[in-house]
Write an enzyme that holds these catalytic residues in place. Structure first.
Site, PDB file in Angstrom:
ATOM      1  N   ASP A 115      45.004  38.042  31.575  1.00  0.00           N
ATOM      2  CA  ASP A 115      44.415  39.120  32.366  1.00  0.00           C
ATOM      3  C   ASP A 115      43.503  40.001  31.510  1.00  0.00           C
ATOM      4  O   ASP A 115      42.493  40.503  31.988  1.00  0.00           O
ATOM      5  CB  ASP A 115      45.518  39.966  33.006  1.00  0.00           C
ATOM      6  CG  ASP A 115      46.512  39.103  33.751  1.00  0.00           C
ATOM      7  OD1 ASP A 115      46.304  38.878  34.952  1.00  0.00           O
ATOM      8  OD2 ASP A 115      47.475  38.638  33.124  1.00  0.00           O
TER       9      ASP A 115
ATOM     10  N   ASP B 295      40.181  43.440  35.586  1.00  0.00           N
ATOM     11  CA  ASP B 295      40.686  42.322  36.382  1.00  0.00           C
ATOM     12  C   ASP B 295      41.849  42.878  37.196  1.00  0.00           C
ATOM     13  O   ASP B 295      42.929  43.101  36.664  1.00  0.00           O
ATOM     14  CB  ASP B 295      41.152  41.187  35.471  1.00  0.00           C
ATOM     15  CG  ASP B 295      41.788  40.046  36.245  1.00  0.00           C
ATOM     16  OD1 ASP B 295      41.275  39.703  37.328  1.00  0.00           O
ATOM     17  OD2 ASP B 295      42.800  39.504  35.776  1.00  0.00           O
TER      18      ASP B 295
ATOM     19  N   GLU C  99      36.293  43.037  39.028  1.00  0.00           N
ATOM     20  CA  GLU C  99      36.221  41.757  39.733  1.00  0.00           C
ATOM     21  C   GLU C  99      36.608  41.942  41.188  1.00  0.00           C
ATOM     22  O   GLU C  99      37.575  42.640  41.502  1.00  0.00           O
ATOM     23  CB  GLU C  99      37.158  40.741  39.072  1.00  0.00           C
ATOM     24  CG  GLU C  99      37.075  39.358  39.675  1.00  0.00           C
ATOM     25  CD  GLU C  99      37.892  38.323  38.917  1.00  0.00           C
ATOM     26  OE1 GLU C  99      38.384  37.401  39.581  1.00  0.00           O
ATOM     27  OE2 GLU C  99      38.019  38.436  37.694  1.00  0.00           O
TER      28      GLU C  99
END
Length: 164
Positions: free
Chosen positions: A140, A7, A67
């Site tokens: 996260d 992420d 991502e």
């Protein structure tokens, strides 16, 4: 197969490491790479690069899922995060990783069945699918695991190795 999920962020890069073998998926590790806001942008980017290289060296992932970025309103913050994402991709490519990219909508869809799911629904599904006692913290890190899970569940290269 070891899957590293990322992420991306500038202040916090979330990561999750999964070991996917036939019939099972286990959490190897999860956490974050932090960069202090007091540091200059180049120093922060270097810390992210070195942190990513260390993760890759430690876990030797077979595949990396990252991502893609979604910009809402703050383009200035978005540019800095995009630079951090670029450094993450560079680290992966320099280390010879097979890199796969997923939008936030794809990750949410893969985990919850709803591409518009909220953060709490995604975190709950990470906990449930991986049979964890609690939702991974910080958020996260849970997002890093979500990226890895999305890849393990949806990528055609992994067909036939369902989570049980």
């Amino acid at each position: 197969m070891i899957i590293l999920g990322i992420d991306p962020g500038l202040a916090i890069v979330g990561f999750g490491v999964l070991d996917k073998q036939k019939g099972r998926t286990e959490v190897v590790d999860y956490g974050v790479i932090n960069t202090p806001k007091e540091d200059t942008l180049p120093v922060r980017l270097e810390k992210i690069y070195k942190g990513m290289c260390a993760l890759i060296d430690q876990y030797k992932p077979d595949q990396v899922a990252i991502e893609e970025l979604f910009f809402n309103t703050n383009i200035t913050t978005g540019i800095a995060v995009a630079e951090a994402r670029g450094v993450i991709i560079l680290a992966c490519m320099n280390k010879g990783c097979k890199l796969f990219e997923y939008t936030p909508l794809q990750i949410k869809q893969a985990l919850t069945g709803n591409g518009r799911a909220d953060k709490h629904q995604v975190q709950f599904m990470v906990k449930a699918i991986l049979k964890l006692n609690s939702i991974p913290r910080p958020d996260d890190a849970a997002d890093g695991l979500a990226a890895a899970l999305c890849h393990s569940q949806t990528n055609q290269l992994l067909a036939g190795t369902d989570i049980k």
